[in-house]
Scaffold this motif. Structure first.
Motif, PDB file in Angstrom:
ATOM      1  N   PHE A  19       3.184  -9.634  -5.518  1.00 49.79           N
ATOM      2  CA  PHE A  19       2.538 -10.649  -6.146  1.00 49.79           C
ATOM      3  C   PHE A  19       1.928 -11.797  -5.521  1.00 49.79           C
ATOM      4  CE2 PHE A  19       3.906 -13.115 -10.361  1.00 49.79           C
ATOM      5  CZ  PHE A  19       2.819 -13.760 -10.462  1.00 49.79           C
ATOM      6  N   TYR A  20       2.406 -12.197  -4.167  1.00 52.58           N
ATOM      7  CA  TYR A  20       1.626 -12.838  -3.401  1.00 52.58           C
ATOM      8  C   TYR A  20       0.226 -11.851  -2.885  1.00 52.58           C
ATOM      9  CZ  TYR A  20       5.525 -15.711  -2.353  1.00 52.58           C
ATOM     10  OH  TYR A  20       6.573 -16.822  -2.666  1.00 52.58           O
ATOM     11  N   SER A  21       0.486 -10.555  -2.506  1.00 49.20           N
ATOM     12  CA  SER A  21      -0.793  -9.980  -2.297  1.00 49.20           C
ATOM     13  C   SER A  21      -2.040  -9.599  -3.371  1.00 49.20           C
ATOM     14  CB  SER A  21      -0.232  -8.315  -2.261  1.00 49.20           C
ATOM     15  OG  SER A  21       0.562  -8.371  -0.894  1.00 49.20           O
ATOM     16  N   GLN A  22      -1.484  -9.927  -4.676  1.00 50.01           N
ATOM     17  CA  GLN A  22      -2.304  -9.888  -5.571  1.00 50.01           C
ATOM     18  C   GLN A  22      -3.095 -11.153  -5.698  1.00 50.01           C
ATOM     19  OE1 GLN A  22      -3.543  -7.518  -7.829  1.00 50.01           O
ATOM     20  NE2 GLN A  22      -4.954  -9.092  -9.050  1.00 50.01           N
ATOM     21  N   LEU A  23      -2.227 -12.460  -5.507  1.00 49.40           N
ATOM     22  CA  LEU A  23      -2.920 -13.599  -5.521  1.00 49.40           C
ATOM     23  C   LEU A  23      -3.926 -13.546  -4.369  1.00 49.40           C
ATOM     24  CD1 LEU A  23       0.054 -15.933  -6.167  1.00 49.40           C
ATOM     25  CD2 LEU A  23      -1.625 -15.138  -7.735  1.00 49.40           C
ATOM     26  N   ALA A  24      -3.547 -13.099  -3.331  1.00 46.33           N
ATOM     27  CA  ALA A  24      -4.451 -13.278  -2.081  1.00 46.33           C
ATOM     28  C   ALA A  24      -5.650 -12.539  -2.231  1.00 46.33           C
ATOM     29  CB  ALA A  24      -3.655 -12.697  -0.803  1.00 46.33           C
ATOM     30  N   LYS A  25      -5.520 -11.154  -2.935  1.00 41.02           N
ATOM     31  CA  LYS A  25      -6.681 -10.438  -3.176  1.00 41.02           C
ATOM     32  C   LYS A  25      -7.713 -11.077  -4.285  1.00 41.02           C
ATOM     33  CE  LYS A  25      -7.788  -5.777  -5.355  1.00 41.02           C
ATOM     34  NZ  LYS A  25      -7.138  -4.396  -6.049  1.00 41.02           N
ATOM     35  N   GLU A  26      -7.171 -11.750  -5.134  1.00 39.51           N
ATOM     36  CA  GLU A  26      -7.888 -12.598  -6.230  1.00 39.51           C
ATOM     37  C   GLU A  26      -8.691 -13.742  -5.369  1.00 39.51           C
ATOM     38  OE1 GLU A  26      -4.549 -11.600  -9.667  1.00 39.51           O
ATOM     39  OE2 GLU A  26      -5.374 -13.860  -9.217  1.00 39.51           O
ATOM     40  N   GLN A  27      -8.099 -14.098  -4.321  1.00 41.04           N
ATOM     41  CA  GLN A  27      -9.088 -15.289  -3.661  1.00 41.04           C
ATOM     42  C   GLN A  27      -9.506 -14.855  -2.603  1.00 41.04           C
ATOM     43  OE1 GLN A  27      -6.163 -18.728  -2.781  1.00 41.04           O
ATOM     44  NE2 GLN A  27      -4.935 -17.880  -4.689  1.00 41.04           N
ATOM     45  N   GLY A  28      -9.718 -13.318  -2.209  1.00 44.71           N
ATOM     46  CA  GLY A  28     -10.357 -13.008  -1.135  1.00 44.71           C
ATOM     47  C   GLY A  28      -9.795 -13.077   0.300  1.00 44.71           C
ATOM     48  N   LEU A  29      -8.634 -13.421   0.130  1.00 43.77           N
ATOM     49  CA  LEU A  29      -7.791 -13.482   1.471  1.00 43.77           C
ATOM     50  C   LEU A  29      -7.102 -12.340   2.299  1.00 43.77           C
ATOM     51  CD1 LEU A  29      -5.545 -16.749   0.282  1.00 43.77           C
ATOM     52  CD2 LEU A  29      -7.730 -16.789   1.420  1.00 43.77           C
ATOM     53  N   PHE A  30      -6.571 -11.608   1.488  1.00 42.04           N
ATOM     54  CA  PHE A  30      -6.093 -10.324   2.138  1.00 42.04           C
ATOM     55  C   PHE A  30      -5.624  -9.415   0.665  1.00 42.04           C
ATOM     56  CE2 PHE A  30      -2.815 -13.250   2.501  1.00 42.04           C
ATOM     57  CZ  PHE A  30      -1.582 -12.543   1.762  1.00 42.04           C
ATOM     58  N   GLU A  31      -5.221  -8.283   1.224  1.00 42.71           N
ATOM     59  CA  GLU A  31      -4.783  -7.242   0.100  1.00 42.71           C
ATOM     60  C   GLU A  31      -3.345  -6.730   0.597  1.00 42.71           C
ATOM     61  OE1 GLU A  31      -7.162  -4.444  -1.418  1.00 42.71           O
ATOM     62  OE2 GLU A  31      -8.928  -5.969  -1.661  1.00 42.71           O
ATOM     63  N   PHE A  32      -2.526  -5.932  -0.204  1.00 42.09           N
ATOM     64  CA  PHE A  32      -1.288  -5.275   0.095  1.00 42.09           C
ATOM     65  C   PHE A  32      -1.586  -4.357   1.316  1.00 42.09           C
ATOM     66  CE2 PHE A  32       1.862  -1.987  -0.432  1.00 42.09           C
ATOM     67  CZ  PHE A  32       2.970  -2.654  -0.366  1.00 42.09           C
ATOM     68  N   ASP A  33      -2.585  -3.678   1.449  1.00 46.60           N
ATOM     69  CA  ASP A  33      -2.844  -2.606   2.558  1.00 46.60           C
ATOM     70  C   ASP A  33      -2.740  -3.587   3.847  1.00 46.60           C
ATOM     71  OD1 ASP A  33      -2.628  -0.543   0.890  1.00 46.60           O
ATOM     72  OD2 ASP A  33      -4.643   0.063   1.049  1.00 46.60           O
TER      73      ASP A  33
END
Length: 269
Positions: free
Chosen positions: A73-87
């Motif tokens: 969930f945190y990774s998805q939020l970060a991905k949407e904000q261009g911060l980082f991804e799960f990988d």
């Protein structure tokens, strides 16, 4: 990671993405943010710990899945904000584990477990120095930790640089000193609640120090004490009810006597 397990992770990432889809996602998931999810993350971590303590391995498996979902969930939020991804999260922990274990993943050779721990702490200190402007030894200890756990971490950091007693006697003396200071405040003609709270905090901090010197996790010790008290009190309630009374109808002396009977019976089972 096998192809099948990678596929399962990919499926989970896809599910998370769909839950957050602006047009067809789940209304609850869509309104969440980093801050709003934190309480659920803490709750899931405690549920994992509880399942392990109960030795209920099916529950452990399920609760670990719930905890993993928090990371997703945190990774998805970060991905949407261009911060980082799960990988990026996985790559980061892979790199950290390899770097912190040179005795496993390279030719480094340490004399004993103490040397391994010393290297581990040195690596952590280097990491803190690289990413934190705060260069204090106590930097980066999460404020959100339960107070007993945080006190334990603070004390361990200080002990690593020698700011610690090397004998048990002064540790015990400090606990007694802090207890005396609490009582000095309590017996004042006009006790100040703020001062009592402050001295009681010092007492708890010194008890954590005693726990650490006795190689006992204070948070775990208190959890066990809570459960022991709850078990005994529930039995007291049951015994009183079997006598045809409500617990609120009993005097303190009656309850104390019943408590002692339950305590003796449970201790000598």
């Amino acid at each position: 990671m096998t192809q099948q397990s990678k596929s399962q992770i990919d499926d989970l990432l896809t599910i998370m993405s769909q839950l957050r889809d602006p047009n067809r996602g789940c209304p609850w998931d869509l309104k969440q943010n980093f801050d709003s999810i934190v309480p659920y993350t803490l709750e899931e971590a405690y549920e994992v710990a509880d399942a392990i303590e109960q030795k209920n391995w099916n529950d452990v498996k399920e609760e670990l899945g719930d905890l993993l979902f928090q990371v997703i969930f945190y990774s998805q939020l970060a991905k949407e904000q261009g911060l980082f991804e799960f990988d990026d999260v996985v790559a980061g922990i892979n790199e950290k584990l390899v770097r912190r274990h040179p005795h496993v993943f390279s030719d480094a050779d340490f004399a004993d477990e103490a040397a391994v721990k010393q290297n581990w702490e040195a690596e952590k200190a280097k990491e803190r120095a690289e990413k934190e402007q705060d260069s204090s030894l106590l930097a980066n200890i999460p404020n959100a930790l339960p107070a007993l756990m945080r006190a334990d971490k603070i004390q361990k950091r200080c002990a690593n640089v020698g700011f610690d007693w090397d004998e048990l006697a002064p540790v015990v003396d400090k606990v007694k000193e802090e207890l005396d200071e609490v009582m000095d405040e309590v017996i004042q003609a006009v006790p100040e609640q703020q001062r009592i709270e402050e001295e009681l905090g010092d007492l708890l901090f010194s008890v954590v120090n005693l726990s650490r010197h006795l190689n006992v996790k204070p948070e775990l010790a208190l959890q066990k004490a809570n459960k022991k008290f709850e078990k005994r009190f529930r039995q007291v309630e049951k015994n009183v009810l079997e006598q045809g009374k409500l617990i609120s109808q009993c005097s303190l002396s009656e309850l104390d006597a019943e408590w002692n009977r339950v305590k003796e019976k449970q201790e000598y089972k």
